[in-house]
Design a protein around this motif. Structure first.
Motif, mmCIF file in Angstrom:
data_model
loop_
_atom_site.group_PDB
_atom_site.id
_atom_site.type_symbol
_atom_site.label_atom_id
_atom_site.label_comp_id
_atom_site.label_asym_id
_atom_site.label_seq_id
_atom_site.Cartn_x
_atom_site.Cartn_y
_atom_site.Cartn_z
ATOM 1 N N VAL A 287 0.846 -1.195 0.000
ATOM 2 C CA VAL A 287 0.000 0.000 0.000
ATOM 3 C C VAL A 287 0.884 1.248 0.000
ATOM 4 C CG1 VAL A 287 -1.635 1.382 1.320
ATOM 5 C CG2 VAL A 287 -2.015 -1.052 1.069
ATOM 6 N N GLN A 416 -7.261 -2.097 9.303
ATOM 7 C CA GLN A 416 -8.136 -0.950 9.065
ATOM 8 C C GLN A 416 -7.417 0.083 8.213
ATOM 9 O OE1 GLN A 416 -10.214 0.855 12.426
ATOM 10 N NE2 GLN A 416 -9.565 -0.914 13.585
ATOM 11 N N PHE A 417 -6.169 0.298 8.584
ATOM 12 C CA PHE A 417 -5.401 1.300 7.843
ATOM 13 C C PHE A 417 -5.330 0.926 6.375
ATOM 14 C CE2 PHE A 417 -2.433 4.761 7.592
ATOM 15 C CZ PHE A 417 -1.703 4.463 6.458
ATOM 16 N N LEU A 420 -8.693 1.420 4.655
ATOM 17 C CA LEU A 420 -9.042 2.827 4.470
ATOM 18 C C LEU A 420 -8.167 3.461 3.399
ATOM 19 C CD1 LEU A 420 -9.471 3.955 8.171
ATOM 20 C CD2 LEU A 420 -11.273 3.669 6.480
ATOM 21 N N ALA A 421 -6.881 3.120 3.447
ATOM 22 C CA ALA A 421 -5.963 3.701 2.466
ATOM 23 C C ALA A 421 -6.350 3.281 1.053
ATOM 24 C CB ALA A 421 -4.538 3.277 2.780
ATOM 25 N N MET A 422 -6.676 2.004 0.880
ATOM 26 C CA MET A 422 -7.050 1.525 -0.451
ATOM 27 C C MET A 422 -8.317 2.209 -0.941
ATOM 28 S SD MET A 422 -4.884 -0.488 -1.571
ATOM 29 C CE MET A 422 -5.732 -1.203 -2.955
ATOM 30 N N ARG A 423 -9.238 2.375 -0.020
ATOM 31 C CA ARG A 423 -10.496 3.018 -0.398
ATOM 32 C C ARG A 423 -10.230 4.445 -0.893
ATOM 33 N NH1 ARG A 423 -15.139 4.449 3.757
ATOM 34 N NH2 ARG A 423 -16.576 5.495 2.333
ATOM 35 N N TRP A 424 -9.414 5.128 -0.136
ATOM 36 C CA TRP A 424 -9.098 6.507 -0.491
ATOM 37 C C TRP A 424 -8.370 6.553 -1.836
ATOM 38 C CZ3 TRP A 424 -6.193 10.485 3.090
ATOM 39 C CH2 TRP A 424 -6.551 11.776 2.681
ATOM 40 N N LEU A 425 -7.433 5.648 -2.003
ATOM 41 C CA LEU A 425 -6.653 5.595 -3.232
ATOM 42 C C LEU A 425 -7.581 5.438 -4.437
ATOM 43 C CD1 LEU A 425 -3.601 5.688 -3.463
ATOM 44 C CD2 LEU A 425 -3.595 3.231 -3.699
ATOM 45 N N ASN B 69 1.938 -3.249 -9.265
ATOM 46 C CA ASN B 69 1.961 -3.399 -7.808
ATOM 47 C C ASN B 69 1.317 -4.721 -7.403
ATOM 48 O OD1 ASN B 69 1.132 -3.050 -4.945
ATOM 49 N ND2 ASN B 69 1.975 -1.002 -5.243
ATOM 50 N N LEU B 71 -0.501 -5.532 -5.129
ATOM 51 C CA LEU B 71 -1.875 -5.404 -4.634
ATOM 52 C C LEU B 71 -2.884 -5.899 -5.660
ATOM 53 C CD1 LEU B 71 -1.847 -1.916 -2.916
ATOM 54 C CD2 LEU B 71 -2.273 -4.105 -1.829
ATOM 55 N N PHE B 78 -9.528 -3.813 -7.242
ATOM 56 C CA PHE B 78 -8.432 -2.896 -7.553
ATOM 57 C C PHE B 78 -7.850 -3.221 -8.921
ATOM 58 C CE2 PHE B 78 -5.468 0.269 -6.459
ATOM 59 C CZ PHE B 78 -4.207 -0.133 -6.835
ATOM 60 N N ARG B 240 -12.071 10.954 4.530
ATOM 61 C CA ARG B 240 -11.090 9.872 4.438
ATOM 62 C C ARG B 240 -9.914 10.151 5.366
ATOM 63 N NH1 ARG B 240 -14.666 8.537 1.517
ATOM 64 N NH2 ARG B 240 -15.322 7.906 3.563
ATOM 65 N N GLU B 243 -10.831 9.603 8.965
ATOM 66 C CA GLU B 243 -10.886 8.180 9.280
ATOM 67 C C GLU B 243 -9.510 7.648 9.614
ATOM 68 O OE1 GLU B 243 -14.590 6.815 6.386
ATOM 69 O OE2 GLU B 243 -12.528 6.390 5.810
ATOM 70 N N LEU B 244 -8.539 8.036 8.779
ATOM 71 C CA LEU B 244 -7.179 7.568 9.009
ATOM 72 C C LEU B 244 -6.636 8.124 10.317
ATOM 73 C CD1 LEU B 244 -5.418 7.672 5.543
ATOM 74 C CD2 LEU B 244 -5.886 5.690 6.942
ATOM 75 N N LEU B 247 -7.215 6.537 13.709
ATOM 76 C CA LEU B 247 -6.437 5.394 14.163
ATOM 77 C C LEU B 247 -5.290 5.865 15.044
ATOM 78 C CD1 LEU B 247 -6.162 3.379 10.855
ATOM 79 C CD2 LEU B 247 -7.651 2.884 12.788
ATOM 80 N N ILE B 249 -2.486 4.486 15.292
ATOM 81 C CA ILE B 249 -1.158 4.277 14.716
ATOM 82 C C ILE B 249 -0.772 5.399 13.760
ATOM 83 C CG2 ILE B 249 -1.250 1.797 14.986
ATOM 84 C CD1 ILE B 249 -1.961 1.527 12.091
#
Lengths: 683, 253
Positions: A287, A416-417, A420-425, B69, B71, B78, B240, B243-244, B247, B249
């Protein structure tokens, strides 16, 4: 704290009782009664304190908070956190607790059940409050530093809750913390005064330990948050600060970690395999890669867009008053002033900025992952030590704790991170696509307007392309014509007409030296030294040597037919009497000072004396071999090649009287017929 | 044209009338301007198309890197999105190349050809100037002899000087006339010359952006994200980010 009766009284009372009756049962009943009373009191205390607690909360949340106008909303959110949620939960708790009062026998059991029901909710809601408590305290500190503000706040609080005392805000804010930690103690007190064999006992016991767990969990959560915030901060430290940070403690930490890592690598120590974590970390890594690559690619795209917008072909003025040229200029200007800047701006706001924020958010988890690994190495070493020694120091225990905290935090939150990151991307990419479509729409709207006004807008594209190709082909020819016309403007004649009486001299030189050696003086020469000649402009000489005795190549030795001497080479120009090869073939003679850029060579006329080609034998020549042919003076010949087989221009291949052969080139001459200066003759 | 102060060797008589001189300078001046403008226009057009190509290439790189990537192997949604994006980018790049080729052929090349006439023109003007110098010089010489006492040798020299002057004067007159005729014609030729190029330029844009609109319009539909107004997007992005940030972290800053 359960109230303890003075030790004297109890023992005294018991002794008295036992000495009088001697029967244990009566003691029990008495202590039973006492216990029951204590229990009742404890229950009463629980409910009463809950009522007053809730009351204070409500005052804080509504009266006090609404009056603290001078503080910004953001501050109020931090100070009071989720107090509204707490009030909701506690209101229901109180209600349920009060209901139990109607069922006296089972009250204690019901109380226990109630708390068990509310365990989850209490944990959720107080967890949040406690986690933000530290920050709230920091705010309170800052307010304390402003006396004016402090007084105002104090005034408001005192008006509503005078019992808050001088510490006002901090006194109030700690109340929920105190309350949640009090529950286990209150329940404990009830429990102590409950008979162990009563049915309520087990329930109450469970409730007490449950509330204890709640407090423990809240502490753990708080700790995790602290740990996270300690390690996610990416502080920009100066070199000095970094150096200051390194002390023996950190150095030893780092070296032990390194040795631990080496031991792992060497297989001396089993690596703590955590597949779950490794998978998470791998996904997080991809990610991150995706985000950083996309960010730099978008940056490159924006740079190129900027570069593209720098060029403004529409600004150049060809002085063309109308038609497609003008249409284009309007269109281009319009696009450059509006459509494209808007596009760029939107790209920056909706694609670039979010990518930057997303990229920044990567730093926290990255740090934590790194720290987790560090702590893991510490942890493993500690485990080793534990196996060897059987105990660990407080520090070591702390390291283990930190590792576990980090690990559980990451395992909990990395998925979760990632999600969320993928969704935003995905959203960012969609924005990119949409903006491209919108740009195209904008450009089309304007361009189609221009198109409608073009002369050939009704034509299909292929038809139009053919038309343009043809048009350009035609105009290309026209341009050629212009170019040729301009090239027909010749340099002014540099050769002067021969001085009277010079012709015979020229012929003499010609026959002696050959045509390639004749030069004409271009401007008057005045000789200085004894060997230098003085010659007027126009004089013809023959070249003997193109340098002097010292090797100076700008001083040539020439023969005038009468005298020999030196003249400056710069004042001589080749004198043509006989046609050279190029002239005969009518080919272009490369101009010294003009550049041809068109692909087709244009025929450039003769730069010097313009003549008409007529070849005449000047002297008689007797052929000496079969390769040669004889000439008579005045005879017309046709030159086939102005050089021999070896390329030597001193011989020419000619045809005369039907015969072919070689003759000396110098025996041939053109009879010059004057042509108007400056024009080449029509071909 | 010659601004040398009067000295020996310059004729007293004004051999070229002022009006002719002025006309010549005016016409040549216009052409010099045109030369500069067409040169700079050509350069700018070329640089603009280079930048255009670069932009398109960097767009292709965006989707290419995404596609490579890992992913994509894990996340089917994706992968679908990125594949669709990649296809779109590659097609657009192809259309862009076509557009640039068309511009090269119908705008930049013709500009170049037009510009290539100027060196010949400039050379011709130089030669006329040279001829003028020669003319002036010989004229002065003739005048010199005309002013002298009419002795035998002088008369002979005068005759010779006049003989020398004649062809040179004719040469100059011819060059002058030729240029005065040709220059305006060449200048006016620009009107018809450039119109097809610019018409072609506009049309090339229309063709390209039509494709772009279609391709990205289709892609937007495919990605199931209806276009939302800018403010809404901003809110989305803020959501967004929040949301991040929620967290633990994620560092707050």
């Amino acid at each position: 704290m359960p109230q303890k009766e003075p030790a004297d009284m109890t023992s005294h009372g018991d002794d008295a009782l036992s000495s009088r009756t001697g029967a244990p049962g009566g003691d029990d009943r008495l202590s039973e009664d006492r216990s029951l009373l204590q229990q009742r009191l404890a229950v009463r205390e629980l409910l009463d304190t809950e009522v007053s607690y809730l009351h204070v909360l409500q005052l804080c949340a509504s009266d006090i908070r609404s009056r603290l106008q001078q503080l910004p909303q953001g501050d109020l959110d931090v100070l009071f956190s989720n107090i509204d949620d707490i009030i909701k939960v506690n209101s229901r708790l109180l209600h349920d607790l009060q209901e139990t009062a109607s069922r006296e026998e089972e009250q204690v059991q019901l109380i226990g059940n109630t708390f068990l029901e509310f365990q989850e909710e209490l944990e959720q809601v107080y967890k949040v409050y406690c986690a933000s408590y530290e920050q709230a305290l920091l705010l309170v500190e800052t307010y304390r530093k402003e006396p004016e503000l402090q007084r105002e706040i104090q005034g408001i609080i005192e008006a509503v809750l005078p019992q808050a005392g001088p510490s006002g805000l901090s006194f109030l804010l700690v109340i929920p913390l105190q309350r949640i930690t009090k529950y286990p103690l209150l329940l404990q007190k009830i429990l102590e005064n409950t008979l162990p064999d009563a049915s309520a006992y087990a329930v109450l016991q469970r409730a007490t330990s449950a509330l204890q767990d709640v407090v423990t969990n809240i502490n753990e959560y708080k700790r995790r948050k602290e740990v996270a915030s300690k390690y996610t901060k990416v502080e920009p430290l100066s070199l000095r600060e970094r150096l200051a940070r390194i002390n023996t403690h950190t150095l030893s930490k780092k070296t032990t970690r390194l040795s631990q890592l080496l031991k792992q690598e060497a297989g001396l120590v089993p690596r703590t395999e955590d597949k779950e974590f490794d998978d998470l970390e791998e996904k997080f890594h991809w990610v991150s890669l995706c985000v950083t690559e996309l960010k730099s690619n978008v940056a490159a795209y924006l740079d190129n867009l900027e570069a593209f917008l720098r060029f403004r072909p529409q600004d150049y003025n060809l002085e063309i008053p109308g038609g497609p040229v003008v249409q284009y200029c309007y269109l281009a200007r319009d696009l450059q002033l509006q459509a494209f800047p808007e596009f760029k701006q939107q790209l920056e706001a909706q694609v670039w900025q979010p990518l930057c924020s997303l990229a920044k958010a990567l730093a926290g988890p990255q740090n934590l992952i790194k720290k987790r690994l560090d702590k893991l190495l510490d942890f493993e070493r500690v485990e080793e030590k534990l196996l060897e020694v059987g105990s660990m120091t407080y520090e070591e225990e702390a390291a283990r704790h930190t590792y576990q905290a980090l690990n559980s935090l990451l395992v909990a939150e990395l998925p979760q991170f990632n999600q969320l990151a993928m969704r935003w991307l995905s959203q960012i990419l969609c924005a990119f696509v949409t903006l491209q479509r919108d740009l195209a729409k904008q450009v089309l709207q304007r361009a189609e307007d221009s198109l409608a006004q073009l002369p050939h807008h009704h034509l299909s594209e292929p038809a139009f392309r053919k038309l343009v190709e043809d048009a350009l082909g035609q105009t290309s020819h026209q341009l050629h014509a212009f170019q040729e016309n301009f090239e027909k403007v010749l340099p002014p004649p540099t050769t002067q007409p021969l001085l009277p009486g010079a012709e015979r001299q020229v012929q003499a030189l010609l026959s002696r030296y050959g045509p390639g050696k004749l030069y004409q003086v271009t401007s008057n020469i005045s000789g200085a030294g004894t060997l230098d000649l003085t010659l007027p402009r126009g004089h013809i000489v023959a070249l003997l040597q193109n340098k002097d005795t010292k090797g100076n190549s700008s001083r040539w030795l020439v023969d005038t037919g009468g005298h020999r001497g030196y003249v400056p080479a710069g004042k001589l120009e080749v004198y043509h009497v006989v046609p050279t090869e190029e002239e005969l073939r009518g080919q272009a003679r490369p101009h010294k000072d003009s550049q041809h850029q068109t692909p087709e060579p244009t025929s450039a006329p003769v730069p010097s004396v313009p003549t008409v080609t007529q070849v005449v034998a000047v002297y008689p020549f007797v052929a000496r071999s079969s390769h040669e042919v004889s000439l008579q003076a005045g005879q017309r010949v046709t030159v086939l090649e102005a050089h021999d087989k070896k390329g030597n221009p001193e011989w020419s291949l000619v045809e005369v009287n039907g015969q072919r052969g070689y003759v000396p080139s110098s025996f041939l001459a053109r009879a010059p017929s004057p042509a108007p200066w400056g024009w080449s003759l029509p071909s | 044209m010659s601004r040398i102060p009067f000295k020996i060797g310059q004729p007293k008589k004004q051999i070229v009338p002022k009006t002719v001189e002025r006309d010549f300078e005016r016409e040549y001046g216009k052409l010099q301007q045109l030369e500069e403008q067409t040169k700079r226009l050509q350069k700018d057009m070329r640089k603009s198309t280079d930048a255009d190509l670069a932009m398109s290439k960097s767009a292709v790189k965006i989707s290419l890197d995404l596609l490579s990537n890992p992913l994509c192997e894990q996340d089917q949604d994706f992968l679908n999105m990125v594949t669709a994006l990649d296809t779109a980018m590659k097609r657009m790049d192809a259309f862009n190349q076509e557009k640039v080729n068309q511009i090269q052929k119908t705008v930049i090349e013709p500009l170049k050809k037009f510009g290539s006439v100027f060196p010949s023109l400039n050379m011709a003007v130089k030669r006329r100037e040279q001829a003028l110098q020669d003319y002036r010089r010989l004229q002065a010489k003739v005048e010199k002899y005309e002013e002298k006492e009419k002795t035998g040798p002088v008369l002979a020299k005068l005759h010779q000087a006049r003989e020398e002057l004649r062809p040179v004067r004719d040469d100059f007159e011819a060059k002058n006339k030729q240029l005065l005729d040709e220059m305006p014609r060449f200048y006016n030729s620009r009107l018809d010359y450039f119109q097809p190029s610019f018409e072609s330029l506009i049309r090339a844009q229309v063709v390209y952006y039509s494709e772009m609109h279609k391709i990205f319009g289709d892609l937007t539909q495919q990605l199931d994200q209806p276009g939302c107004p800018d403010e809404q997007r901003e809110r989305e992005n803020e959501a967004r980010l929040s949301e991040l940030r929620a967290l633990s972290i994620v560092a707050d800053d």
